[in-house]
Design an enzyme around this catalytic site. Structure first.
Site, PDB file in Angstrom:
ATOM      1  N   ARG A 190      13.624   4.023  12.154  1.00 47.09           N
ATOM      2  CA  ARG A 190      12.382   4.786  12.202  1.00 47.09           C
ATOM      3  C   ARG A 190      11.553   4.418  13.443  1.00 47.09           C
ATOM      4  NH1 ARG A 190       9.622   4.580   6.477  1.00 47.09           N
ATOM      5  NH2 ARG A 190       8.466   6.301   7.418  1.00 47.09           N
ATOM      6  N   HIS A 232      12.812  -2.917   1.709  1.00 45.05           N
ATOM      7  CA  HIS A 232      12.282  -1.636   2.190  1.00 45.05           C
ATOM      8  C   HIS A 232      13.169  -0.524   1.671  1.00 45.05           C
ATOM      9  CE1 HIS A 232       9.447  -3.664   4.711  1.00 45.05           C
ATOM     10  NE2 HIS A 232      10.418  -4.443   5.128  1.00 45.05           N
ATOM     11  N   PRO A 257       0.791  -1.232   0.000  1.00 48.20           N
ATOM     12  CA  PRO A 257       0.000   0.000   0.000  1.00 48.20           C
ATOM     13  C   PRO A 257       0.824   1.284   0.000  1.00 48.20           C
ATOM     14  CG  PRO A 257      -0.111  -1.099   2.133  1.00 48.20           C
ATOM     15  CD  PRO A 257       0.540  -2.058   1.184  1.00 48.20           C
ATOM     16  N   ASN A 258       0.298   2.233  -0.726  1.00 52.00           N
ATOM     17  CA  ASN A 258       0.830   3.602  -0.835  1.00 52.00           C
ATOM     18  C   ASN A 258       2.080   3.709  -1.704  1.00 52.00           C
ATOM     19  OD1 ASN A 258      -1.151   4.827   0.981  1.00 52.00           O
ATOM     20  ND2 ASN A 258      -0.117   3.654   2.569  1.00 52.00           N
ATOM     21  N   ARG A 301       4.831  10.951  -2.427  1.00 51.16           N
ATOM     22  CA  ARG A 301       4.531  10.785  -1.010  1.00 51.16           C
ATOM     23  C   ARG A 301       5.816  10.966  -0.191  1.00 51.16           C
ATOM     24  NH1 ARG A 301       4.891   4.679   1.121  1.00 51.16           N
ATOM     25  NH2 ARG A 301       4.078   4.934   3.194  1.00 51.16           N
ATOM     26  N   ALA A 352       3.310  -0.999   4.663  1.00 51.52           N
ATOM     27  CA  ALA A 352       2.814  -1.064   6.048  1.00 51.52           C
ATOM     28  C   ALA A 352       2.319  -2.457   6.437  1.00 51.52           C
ATOM     29  CB  ALA A 352       1.710  -0.032   6.244  1.00 51.52           C
ATOM     30  N   ASN A 407       8.026  -5.737  -1.257  1.00 49.75           N
ATOM     31  CA  ASN A 407       8.004  -4.617  -0.314  1.00 49.75           C
ATOM     32  C   ASN A 407       6.548  -4.517   0.153  1.00 49.75           C
ATOM     33  OD1 ASN A 407       7.951  -2.295   1.137  1.00 49.75           O
ATOM     34  ND2 ASN A 407       9.028  -1.039  -0.384  1.00 49.75           N
ATOM     35  N   GLU A 412      12.742  -9.609   1.103  1.00 51.04           N
ATOM     36  CA  GLU A 412      11.941  -8.470   1.592  1.00 51.04           C
ATOM     37  C   GLU A 412      12.747  -7.193   1.347  1.00 51.04           C
ATOM     38  OE1 GLU A 412      11.079  -9.031   5.727  1.00 51.04           O
ATOM     39  OE2 GLU A 412      10.403  -6.964   6.025  1.00 51.04           O
ATOM     40  N   TYR A 454      11.085   8.967   1.174  1.00 47.92           N
ATOM     41  CA  TYR A 454      11.099   7.877   0.195  1.00 47.92           C
ATOM     42  C   TYR A 454      11.772   8.231  -1.136  1.00 47.92           C
ATOM     43  CZ  TYR A 454       7.919   5.588   3.431  1.00 47.92           C
ATOM     44  OH  TYR A 454       7.382   5.000   4.544  1.00 47.92           O
TER      45      TYR A 454
HETATM   46  C1  DQA Z   1       8.432   0.793   3.593  1.00 48.75           C
HETATM   47  C2  DQA Z   1       8.543   0.978   5.111  1.00 48.75           C
HETATM   48  C3  DQA Z   1       7.213   0.757   5.778  1.00 48.75           C
HETATM   49  O1  DQA Z   1       7.328   0.917   7.191  1.00 48.75           O
HETATM   50  C4  DQA Z   1       6.217   1.768   5.272  1.00 48.75           C
HETATM   51  O2  DQA Z   1       4.939   1.523   5.843  1.00 48.75           O
HETATM   52  C5  DQA Z   1       6.137   1.835   3.797  1.00 48.75           C
HETATM   53  C6  DQA Z   1       7.347   1.680   3.003  1.00 48.75           C
HETATM   54  C7  DQA Z   1       9.741   1.129   2.866  1.00 48.75           C
HETATM   55  O3  DQA Z   1       9.850   0.764   1.701  1.00 48.75           O
HETATM   56  O4  DQA Z   1      10.628   1.769   3.437  1.00 48.75           O
HETATM   57  O5  DQA Z   1       5.095   2.108   3.234  1.00 48.75           O
HETATM   58  O6  DQA Z   1       8.131  -0.574   3.336  1.00 48.75           O
END
Ligand code: DQA
Length: 155
Positions: free
Chosen positions: A108, A101, A11-12, A19, A78, A75, A99, A24
């Site tokens: 964080r 990120h 998501p997002n 964003r 959240a 990825n 995985e 990011y």
């Molecule tokens: C994320 C880190 C997550 O905590 C966050 O909710 C994201 C992006 C990252 O790519 O750094 O949406 O996965």
């Protein structure tokens, strides 16, 4: 047959580049897809690149990977920190799972320090920005023993 590598985004991440760019970065998800496809072509992978804001859709793609996928790079955004359902789906997949990120989640908020997905992932890349996706593909190539870049080397 070409190995299918699923690159799944939670998501997002569709808003990547817009964003919170101070966190990011300014690269968009479409830029990330282009980089993944370029690396995939170098490595001889068929890249299945997807993003969804819905947990169920991500799970459906993981199930699809069970049938046709050689590896999963995910990825989960959240959902990393909340989704036992995604963990269960990944546990039903036999191939390598990495995985990714973009940010260093350990630097964080504390709620980002726990990852359900890490209970399944064979490796985690965090804090390398969007380059993490390409690094993950390079690792998958090594793990699958399919690195076309290494062909002909004595190693
Ligand atoms: C994320 C880190 C997550 O905590 C966050 O909710 C994201 C992006 C990252 O790519 O750094 O949406 O996965």
């Amino acid at each position: 047959m070409t190995s299918k590598v699923f690159v799944l985004n939670g998501p997002n991440l569709n808003l990547l580049g817009k964003r919170q760019p101070e966190i990011y970065g300014r690269e968009t998800l479409s830029d990330v897809e282009t980089s993944c496809r370029a690396e995939g072509a170098r490595r001889g992978f068929d890249i299945r690149f997807h993003q969804s804001n819905s947990e169920g859709q991500l799970i459906d793609w993981i199930h699809e990977a069970r049938d046709v996928g050689a590896a999963i790079i995910i990825n989960p955004a959240a959902f990393t920190h909340t989704s036992i359902a995604i963990l269960d789906a990944l546990n039903a997949f036999d191939g390598p799972v990495l995985e990714v990120h973009i940010t260093n989640v350990h630097k964080r908020e504390s709620f980002r320090h726990r990852s359900y997905v890490s209970l399944r992932a064979d490796g985690v890349i965090a804090g390398f920005g969007t380059q993490g996706y390409v690094l993950a593909l390079q690792r998958i190539a090594d793990v699958l023993g399919l690195s076309t870049l290494r062909e002909g080397s004595a190693a």
